[in-house]
Design an enzyme around this catalytic site. Sequence first.
Site, PDB file in Angstrom:
ATOM      1  N   ASP A 219       0.837  -1.197   0.000  1.00 56.84           N
ATOM      2  CA  ASP A 219       0.000   0.000   0.000  1.00 56.84           C
ATOM      3  C   ASP A 219       0.881   1.260   0.000  1.00 56.84           C
ATOM      4  O   ASP A 219       1.866   1.331   0.740  1.00 56.84           O
ATOM      5  CB  ASP A 219      -0.878  -0.020   1.262  1.00 56.84           C
ATOM      6  N   GLU A 268      14.542 -15.352   0.159  1.00 57.24           N
ATOM      7  CA  GLU A 268      14.940 -16.393   1.118  1.00 57.24           C
ATOM      8  C   GLU A 268      13.917 -17.520   1.173  1.00 57.24           C
ATOM      9  O   GLU A 268      14.202 -18.594   1.680  1.00 57.24           O
ATOM     10  CB  GLU A 268      15.027 -15.803   2.533  1.00 57.24           C
TER      11      GLU A 268
END
Length: 548
Positions: A219, A268
Site C-alpha cells: 500500500d 529467502e
Amino acid sequence: MPQHVTTAHTPDTSNTIAHREWWRDAVIYQVYPRSFADGNGDGMGDLPGVTARLPYLKRLGVDAVWLSPFYTSPQADAGYDVADYRTVDPMFGAMPDADALVREAHALGLRVIVDVVPNHCSEQHEWFKQALRDGRDSPLRERFHFRPGKGEDGQLPPNDWESVFGGPAWTRVADGDWYLHLFAPEQPDFNWEHRAVHDEFHSILRFWLDLGIDGFRIDVAHGLVKAAGLPDIGHEEQVKLLGSQAVPYFDQDGVHEIYRSWRRILEEYAGERIAVAEAWTPTVERSALYLRPDELHQAFNFEYLTTGWDAAELRAVIDRSLDAMNSVAAPATWVLSNHDVVRHSTRFSEGDEARGLRRAKAATLLMLALPGSAYIYQGEELGLPEVTELPDEVRQDPAFFRSAGQDGTRDGCRVPLPWSGEQAPFGFGPADGGPSWLPQPASWKRFSVRAQEGDPASTLEFYRSALAVRREHPALGAGRDVEWLDAPDGVLSFRRTTARGTVVCTVNLTAEPVTIAAPGTVLLSSAESVGAAGQVSIPADATVWWAA
Ligand code: NOJ
C-alpha cells in the site's frame, strides 16, 4: 490477546501451482474482504466467507487472490489503518481462519497475496499510543513524524502539506506537537529514517511469509520516504503537482533501498513469493524503477486504469507501458477496477448502463490479451455497476467526509457481492433479509452468481470462457510485445505470437459496427459478430480474439 498460528506451513508448489515465474502472466483477483462473503451473518464479509467461496474463484479460472487488509484495525479507512499487523481483526475472524484460507487456496492451486500497509498505521497502534502517552520526549515519537508547530504558539502546522483525503496533513496532539498523516488523521505516517521501522516491517513480512502467503501488495509503496526537511510546497502548486504525483512526499529515490531489502527477504523463501507496488508515480518510467531486478515484481498500471475508452490513447499507454517494463525485464500489469475507483462498467457508460457493460466486456478481453499480468476486482465478473445512490448516512469512506482528494468517494464500488436468492443481501450472508454493511440495490438480484451461472449470455460465463481460453492459448498474456496491425480509425488490432501459437485481438472502440477481413477463426468475442466470405462485422464497443 496475541493470536497464535499452530500450523505454519509452506505452499505445495509441487504439482498444481508449479509454473516458473507464475506471476509474469498471472490473473490476480482482488478480494475486498468486508464485501466478498459474510460467513457469520453479522453483515460484514469475513475470512471464513472467503474460504468457503474459493472453489468459485478456482472455477472462475484465476491464478491468485489478493486480499485487502483484514488485520486488527479500528476501520477508520476500511482496514488501511492497521493497529496490529500480526493479528486478524475479530470482525474478519481469527488467525486460524487466515491459516485455513491459505491452506485451502493452495490445495486448489490458487496463490494468496496479502496487503501490507507500511506508509502509516492506525492511531491505535501500540507505538503511536505509547508515543502519545509518554509525552514530547518519548523516543517513540521518532518512529513517526512529530514536529513542533509554526507561529508564536506553535498553533500552525509544521508545513503546508495536504492530506490525500483533504484538509491539512498534520494533526496537533494535546501537548502541542503535531504529527504527519498523508491520509486520515487516524493514520499517522511512519518515519522510515528510523531503523526500528525497517526492522519491524522485515519481521511483519516474515510473519506472513512463514504462514505460507505467496506475496504482498504494498500500500502507498511510493510514500514511505519524505523529502529531507519536509519542505513547503505552496497550495496551488500542490494541487497541480498531486495530479502528476511529483510532490516531496511521494516517489522519493530513497524508497528503492527499502524494496531491495524486502526483495532479499522474499528470495529467502521457496516458491516464488512476490511483491506488487501500489505506486502512483509521475510516469510509467518512474514506476519501472520499482521493478528493477533486485526490487519488486510488479506495479499496478494506474495510467492504464485511468485511460478512457479511446483507441489512440489506449494504444499509446500500452506501448509506453510495455517499453518501460521491458527496459527492466518486468511484466506489464493491467487493471481496470479496484476498491478505490468507480467501477469501469460505469466509467465507460456515459450514463447508459448497457453501453457501459458492453465496453467493460470489450475492455476485459483487451486487457486479458495483453502480455503481462491482469488484475480483476471482485464483482466485475458479474458486470456490477457502481452504486451511485448510497444514502449519506450509510457511507463510510473517510474521503467522503473530508474534501475530495485523490481517492474521491469510494463506497459505491465496495457494496457487498450478490451471490444468490431473491432478496438482499442476495446470499452475501447466510440469511435472506440479513444485514450487509452497505445496502445492495434491489436490481442486484439479476447480477447474482446464481442468476448468471449456466447462462451463456451472462457476464459471469463470459469471464469464465475468457479465462479458460487465455489458459489454453499462451499467446494471450505470455510474452512481452504486441505487433500492431493496420486497422480502421477507432479500431485496435494486434497480433501476439508465442512458440505455442498466434492470436489476434481486435477491438472496435467506435459507436458503429466495422467490417474487416477475418484474421483467423474466432476464439471468443465480447458480442455477437457476423461473418460472411472472409469478411466479419464487429459490433460497436466489442472485442474479438482470433486464432491466426
Ligand atoms: C491505497 C488504498 O488502496 C486505499 O484504499 C487507502 O485508503 C490508501 N491507500 C491509504 O492506505
